[in-house]
Design an enzyme around this catalytic site. Structure first.
Site, PDB file in Angstrom:
ATOM      1  N   GLU A 142       0.824  -1.213   0.000  1.00 15.86           N
ATOM      2  CA  GLU A 142       0.000   0.000   0.000  1.00 15.86           C
ATOM      3  C   GLU A 142       0.852   1.254   0.000  1.00 15.86           C
ATOM      4  O   GLU A 142       1.152   1.817   1.070  1.00 15.86           O
ATOM      5  CB  GLU A 142      -0.942   0.015   1.219  1.00 15.86           C
ATOM      6  CG  GLU A 142      -2.033  -1.028   1.153  1.00 15.86           C
ATOM      7  CD  GLU A 142      -3.069  -0.879   2.270  1.00 15.86           C
ATOM      8  OE1 GLU A 142      -2.858  -0.078   3.197  1.00 15.86           O
ATOM      9  OE2 GLU A 142      -4.105  -1.577   2.204  1.00 15.86           O
ATOM     10  N   GLU A 230      -6.366  -7.426  -0.891  1.00 14.00           N
ATOM     11  CA  GLU A 230      -6.615  -7.281   0.542  1.00 14.00           C
ATOM     12  C   GLU A 230      -7.943  -6.574   0.740  1.00 14.00           C
ATOM     13  O   GLU A 230      -8.226  -5.574   0.101  1.00 14.00           O
ATOM     14  CB  GLU A 230      -5.495  -6.464   1.210  1.00 14.00           C
ATOM     15  CG  GLU A 230      -5.601  -6.473   2.736  1.00 14.00           C
ATOM     16  CD  GLU A 230      -4.605  -5.537   3.398  1.00 14.00           C
ATOM     17  OE1 GLU A 230      -3.387  -5.754   3.237  1.00 14.00           O
ATOM     18  OE2 GLU A 230      -5.062  -4.588   4.078  1.00 14.00           O
TER      19      GLU A 230
END
Ligand code: IDC
Length: 306
Positions: A142, A230
């Site tokens: 991320e 995710e």
């Protein structure tokens, strides 16, 4: 038994879709470990087998934090973490499941911070797994923070992907996107000129709603392949209430496009995203009473989609 990998074998990306050699769409469905350093016991054959046979999963993501406590770059046991990845990859091979090797940047929001180490890591991993077509590589979980624009992430990807491809020329690579892997629209507007790449989209249903779903639709309409590597149905902290309505809307989007999805997290941490209850000591063969509310919801989803 014929496993999902037996059926589909090596994968590639065609248009926005993940497909097998015949062009048949493939949907990877499974769970992500929490930090490998924190919950190593969940990487075990009986556990992954339970996920496959009882839950209906066909993929596992191995999340290796880079900069959190005990992370690969912050005092973690590098050899031990790599051994765990090798173990997880081997179990998935034996069980006919796909596996994602995740370089889990988080507080180190700019992937450039540890790019030298990432290059070395992915060079060695891709050499080790060169002949293992069930392995996908996720190069930066991320990206986030001021200045971490898409061009920054793109530059990092242009450096790391060729390193992987030198060993594993056909491996599917998952590339994080700015703003905690939400800004897939930015990648769609300026895609990597590299084949077999998909862009990560992460959502936490109680936080991320129509706005992010619209972004996903727009990115796919613009031709970007998206992979949900995710997600959970609680809020973005990994805790808090579950939002079943938003979860249902996400599920509809996922099914409409046949998107792959990986739930956070295979652990018994005392937080809403954990699939296993904090008071359960089991690392496989979970019964109803071992599952959290999230775990119960997610096992149903997998069973429906199997
Ligand atoms: C969270 C874990 C939590 C841990 C924290 C570390 O659930 O137990 O203490 O990381 O900072 C992400 C990240 C993922 C986060 C998760 C929930 O990829 O590492 O895990 N999340 O906050 N992005 C959005 C949410």
């Amino acid at each position: 038994m014929t496993t999902y990998f037996d059926k589909h074998g090596p994968l590639h990306v065609s248009g926005t879709q993940l497909v097998d050699a015949n062009g048949t769409p493939v949907q990877l469905r499974g769970v992500s470990t929490l930090g490998l350093a924190w919950y190593p016991e969940f990487v075990n054959e009986a556990g992954f087998r339970t996920l496959r046979d009882d839950w209906g999963a066909n993929a596992v993501r191995l999340a290796m934090y880079t900069q959190e406590e005990g992370g690969y770059m912050t005092g973690g046991d590098k050899a031990g973490l790599e051994a765990l990845i090798e173990k997880g990859v081997g179990i998935c091979r034996d069980l006919g499941m796909y596996v994602i090797v995740d370089w889990h940047i988080l507080s180190d929001g700019n992937p450039e911070i540890h790019a030298d180490a990432a290059e070395d890591f992915f060079r060695r991993m891709s050499a080790k797994f060169a002949a293992e077509p069930h392995v996908l590589y996720e190069i930066c979980n991320e990206p986030n923070g001021a200045g971490v624009t898409w061009p920054v992430v793109k530059g990092y990807a242009q450096r790391i992907i060729p390193v992987i491809r030198a060993n594993a020329p056909k491996a599917v690579v998952l590339c994080g996107t700015p703003n905690w892997s939400q800004d897939v629209d930015l990648a769609a507007a300026d895609p990597l000129d590299i084949e077999n790449v998909m862009y990560s989209l992460h959502f936490y249903a109680a936080t991320h709603k129509d706005g992010l779903r619209d972004k996903a639709e727009a990115a796919m309409a613009a031709g970007a392949p998206i992979f949900i590597d995710e997600f959970s149905i609680c809020d973005a902290s990994g805790d808090g209430i579950l939002d079943y309505d938003s979860a249902a809307a996400w599920r509809a989007l996922i099914q409409k496009h046949g998107l792959s999805y990986i739930a956070w997290s295979l652990s018994n941490r005392d937080e809403s995203a954990a699939l296993i209850r904090a008071d359960s000591a089991k690392t496989s063969d979970w019964g109803d009473s071992d599952l959290t509310e999230t775990g119960t919801w997610f096992r149903n989803v997998l069973r429906e989609d199997k």
